[in-house]
Design a protein around this motif. Sequence first.
Motif, PDB file in Angstrom:
ATOM      1  N   UNK A 141      49.195 163.331 -24.997  1.00  0.00           N
ATOM      2  CA  UNK A 141      50.630 163.216 -25.282  1.00  0.00           C
ATOM      3  C   UNK A 141      51.010 161.885 -25.909  1.00  0.00           C
ATOM      4  N   UNK A 142      50.021 160.963 -26.036  1.00  0.00           N
ATOM      5  CA  UNK A 142      50.289 159.671 -26.693  1.00  0.00           C
ATOM      6  C   UNK A 142      49.581 159.624 -28.051  1.00  0.00           C
ATOM      7  N   UNK A 143      48.275 159.919 -28.018  1.00  0.00           N
ATOM      8  CA  UNK A 143      47.480 159.889 -29.259  1.00  0.00           C
ATOM      9  C   UNK A 143      47.223 161.314 -29.775  1.00  0.00           C
ATOM     10  N   UNK A 144      46.934 162.219 -28.854  1.00  0.00           N
ATOM     11  CA  UNK A 144      46.627 163.604 -29.240  1.00  0.00           C
ATOM     12  C   UNK A 144      47.544 164.564 -28.480  1.00  0.00           C
ATOM     13  N   UNK A 145      47.908 165.652 -29.146  1.00  0.00           N
ATOM     14  CA  UNK A 145      48.863 166.606 -28.560  1.00  0.00           C
ATOM     15  C   UNK A 145      48.166 167.531 -27.577  1.00  0.00           C
ATOM     16  N   UNK A 146      47.572 166.951 -26.529  1.00  0.00           N
ATOM     17  CA  UNK A 146      46.799 167.737 -25.554  1.00  0.00           C
ATOM     18  C   UNK A 146      47.573 167.981 -24.261  1.00  0.00           C
ATOM     19  N   UNK A 147      48.702 167.278 -24.065  1.00  0.00           N
ATOM     20  CA  UNK A 147      49.485 167.502 -22.833  1.00  0.00           C
ATOM     21  C   UNK A 147      49.882 168.968 -22.731  1.00  0.00           C
ATOM     22  N   UNK A 148      50.167 169.570 -23.897  1.00  0.00           N
ATOM     23  CA  UNK A 148      50.592 170.984 -23.870  1.00  0.00           C
ATOM     24  C   UNK A 148      49.453 171.901 -23.423  1.00  0.00           C
ATOM     25  N   UNK A 149      48.217 171.535 -23.734  1.00  0.00           N
ATOM     26  CA  UNK A 149      47.091 172.375 -23.298  1.00  0.00           C
ATOM     27  C   UNK A 149      46.870 172.244 -21.789  1.00  0.00           C
ATOM     28  N   UNK A 150      47.137 171.027 -21.258  1.00  0.00           N
ATOM     29  CA  UNK A 150      47.081 170.881 -19.789  1.00  0.00           C
ATOM     30  C   UNK A 150      48.158 171.768 -19.170  1.00  0.00           C
ATOM     31  N   UNK A 151      49.353 171.752 -19.782  1.00  0.00           N
ATOM     32  CA  UNK A 151      50.460 172.554 -19.226  1.00  0.00           C
ATOM     33  C   UNK A 151      50.107 174.045 -19.253  1.00  0.00           C
ATOM     34  N   UNK A 152      49.597 174.501 -20.407  1.00  0.00           N
ATOM     35  CA  UNK A 152      49.228 175.923 -20.557  1.00  0.00           C
ATOM     36  C   UNK A 152      48.212 176.324 -19.484  1.00  0.00           C
ATOM     37  N   UNK A 153      47.213 175.446 -19.286  1.00  0.00           N
ATOM     38  CA  UNK A 153      46.120 175.783 -18.339  1.00  0.00           C
ATOM     39  C   UNK A 153      46.604 175.733 -16.890  1.00  0.00           C
ATOM     40  N   UNK A 154      47.373 174.692 -16.545  1.00  0.00           N
ATOM     41  CA  UNK A 154      47.880 174.608 -15.153  1.00  0.00           C
ATOM     42  C   UNK A 154      48.852 175.751 -14.868  1.00  0.00           C
ATOM     43  N   UNK A 155      49.688 176.084 -15.878  1.00  0.00           N
ATOM     44  CA  UNK A 155      50.664 177.158 -15.644  1.00  0.00           C
ATOM     45  C   UNK A 155      49.961 178.503 -15.482  1.00  0.00           C
ATOM     46  N   UNK A 156      48.880 178.698 -16.265  1.00  0.00           N
ATOM     47  CA  UNK A 156      48.086 179.929 -16.146  1.00  0.00           C
ATOM     48  C   UNK A 156      47.521 180.051 -14.735  1.00  0.00           C
ATOM     49  N   UNK A 157      47.100 178.899 -14.186  1.00  0.00           N
ATOM     50  CA  UNK A 157      46.572 178.907 -12.812  1.00  0.00           C
ATOM     51  C   UNK A 157      47.673 179.259 -11.815  1.00  0.00           C
ATOM     52  N   UNK A 158      48.842 178.611 -11.975  1.00  0.00           N
ATOM     53  CA  UNK A 158      49.955 178.897 -11.049  1.00  0.00           C
ATOM     54  C   UNK A 158      50.320 180.374 -11.114  1.00  0.00           C
ATOM     55  N   UNK A 159      50.403 180.914 -12.341  1.00  0.00           N
ATOM     56  CA  UNK A 159      50.760 182.333 -12.498  1.00  0.00           C
ATOM     57  C   UNK A 159      49.716 183.228 -11.827  1.00  0.00           C
ATOM     58  N   UNK A 160      48.440 182.826 -11.933  1.00  0.00           N
ATOM     59  CA  UNK A 160      47.387 183.644 -11.310  1.00  0.00           C
ATOM     60  C   UNK A 160      47.518 183.611  -9.787  1.00  0.00           C
ATOM     61  N   UNK A 161      48.079 182.476  -9.286  1.00  0.00           N
ATOM     62  CA  UNK A 161      48.263 182.340  -7.833  1.00  0.00           C
ATOM     63  C   UNK A 161      49.599 182.927  -7.386  1.00  0.00           C
TER      64      UNK A 161
END
Length: 229
Positions: free
Chosen positions: A17-37
């Motif tokens: 989220x500072x140098x590379x736009x990867x914060x959104x991929x963390x969000x996608x992956x964590x949210x996928x986990x929450x949804x699975x739970x």
Amino acid sequence: MTGIPERIKGCIFNLDGVIVDTARYHYISWRRLANQLGFDFSEEQHQQLRGLSRMASLEKILEWGDMYMTEAEKLHWSDVKNNWYVELISNLKPGDVLPGALLFLRQVREAGMKIALASASRSARQVLITTKLETYFDAIIDGHSTRKAIPDPECFILAALAIGFQPYECIVFEDAALGVLAGLAGGFHVVGIGNPDYLPKAHLVIPGFENLSFPGMLANFSEASLTHS
Ligand code: G1P
């Protein structure tokens, strides 16, 4: 370059989220986990995970879902999330580097600064390799190097040591509120990246690196923020 206070010798950048736009991929992956739970959480809530370690992130999410897990279950599900995340970042391209970040890194280098990365992510090095950014950094402190999560300043202290400078000789660039607090706790000059409402304690807040020159940014630092406390 003239005008750069002689005391600043190093710049320490967070990654996601500072140098590379990867914060959104963390969000996608964590949210996928929450949804699975069986529950969900918002992008606003994900802001609170920025800068946290993998386990600290999972524990925060379990609080939101009012769920209990044994340590073994936490290790299992954090590995599941990480596999999804690693699959997402395997397709990263140099174009996923955030706007202006590459030019800014070049200007920091041209100003004679040492550059370090400080991230809680254990995939940070992989992100740098995939986006061809690794050579811009004189030192890389990642989730494998640190034991204490922000707001402990450990990752920034280790980064400053790795490039041979004291905290007051370095600027930390952070997008997470807890990361800003960690930088301040460590005695660093701190530039927040993002919404100033979320980063009120930073010495300076910028929206990002697009159309921003390193000397120009330094000129905006108040003298107070560059004084060695
Ligand atoms: C970890 C967390 C992630 C966080 C990142 C940076 O990444 O899982 O939520 O954004 O640190 O603080 P990981 O080590 O899982 O790649």
